[in-house]
Design an enzyme around this catalytic site. Structure first.
Site, short mmCIF file in Angstrom:
data_model
loop_
_atom_site.label_atom_id
_atom_site.label_comp_id
_atom_site.label_asym_id
_atom_site.label_seq_id
_atom_site.Cartn_x
_atom_site.Cartn_y
_atom_site.Cartn_z
N GLU A 71 52.64 24.92 -52.93
CA GLU A 71 51.70 24.26 -53.86
C GLU A 71 50.41 25.04 -54.06
OE1 GLU A 71 52.86 22.14 -55.58
OE2 GLU A 71 53.93 20.54 -54.53
N HIS A 90 46.41 18.11 -49.52
CA HIS A 90 47.53 17.49 -50.22
C HIS A 90 48.42 16.81 -49.18
CE1 HIS A 90 51.05 16.85 -52.59
NE2 HIS A 90 51.75 17.81 -52.01
N HIS A 92 51.75 13.82 -48.34
CA HIS A 92 52.83 12.93 -48.77
C HIS A 92 52.70 11.65 -47.93
CE1 HIS A 92 55.59 16.52 -50.14
NE2 HIS A 92 54.41 16.53 -50.71
N TYR A 111 35.63 -1.87 -53.48
CA TYR A 111 34.52 -1.00 -53.90
C TYR A 111 34.63 0.43 -53.36
CZ TYR A 111 32.21 -1.20 -49.34
OH TYR A 111 31.91 -1.06 -48.01
N TYR A 206 22.83 6.49 -50.15
CA TYR A 206 23.31 6.95 -48.84
C TYR A 206 23.58 8.45 -48.81
CZ TYR A 206 24.15 2.19 -47.25
OH TYR A 206 24.00 0.91 -46.85
ZN LIG Z 1 53.78 18.11 -51.97
#
Ligand SMILES: [Zn+2]
Length: 217
Positions: A71, A90, A92, A111, A206
């Site tokens: 990726e 990234h 899963h 929120y 904040y």
């Molecule tokens: Zn992936």
């Protein structure tokens, strides 16, 4: 560079310990001088050492031994188009991926969705893993945001530092779990635009989450 390798490996281990990634799924990267450092392809974190992380130039060409995560394209494209982002994660992870398989955008039912940079977490349309089409879809879903879902695939979280990107990933997974649980009982109540504007005002006080972002509509 060694310190960078150690920090990226430490975050990758934390993702595994928390169950956000299992086995060889998912990947992480951080911006470094002249490019980025990314986790290798097809290697479980327990077998990973700092030298296994792959150094890429800004165009996505490997500058060190090893094979980068499949990726790498969206990592490269995010760094090229979003100068305020210095780390990309990234996963899963189970709940984010479940919502992504439903191709559902996450609405402002809580929120804390503000940590992703806006009042929704978008779901990018499906495209083959590792493809330029997936990277293009992800970049679009990330516009003005620090996280998105990837249809039938998983989630991307980003931030100004590795720790921030990690915090966003953990929060997005929690939000997806909460939304999933609320949907089991009924239709969650959604916060209004005004209510979310107030959340962003408060967050600004904040110092902010992902990078200290100012909200972009
Ligand atoms: Zn992936």
């Amino acid at each position: 560079m060694n310190a960078d390798r150690e920090s990226l490996l430490a975050i990758t281990r934390k993702l595994s310990v928390l169950g956000l990634n299992r086995g060889t799924s998912g990947n992480a990267s951080m911006r470094v001088e002249g490019g980025f450092l990314i986790t290798p392809s097809g290697m479980a974190v327990e077998h990973m050492s700092p030298e296994d992380l792959v150094r890429m130039d800004a165009e996505g060409v490997p500058q060190s031994a090893g094979k980068p995560s499949s990726e790498w394209r969206f990592h490269k494209d995010i760094y090229q188009s979003r100068p305020e982002i210095n780390a990309v994660i990234h996963t899963h992870s189970p709940f984010a991926t479940s919502m992504a398989c439903l191709r559902r955008e996450i609405p402002p039912f809580h929120y804390m969705i503000a940590v992703a940079g806006g009042d929704t977490i978008r779901c990018a349309p499906y495209a083959l893993f590792g493809s330029q089409a997936l990277s293009d879809a992800a970049l679009q879903a990330l516009q003005g945001r620090y996280a998105c879902l990837l249809a039938n695939h998983g989630m991307i979280a980003a931030g100004g530092t590795l720790q921030k990107a990690f915090d966003v990933a953990v929060e997005v997974e929690s939000l997806c779990e909460q939304y999933w649980r609320a949907l089991q009982v009924g239709e969650p109540c959604i916060l209004s635009t005004q209510e979310m504007t107030e959340v962003f005002e408060q967050f600004r006080g904040y110092g902010n989450w992902a990078t200290s972002p100012v909200r972009k509509a």
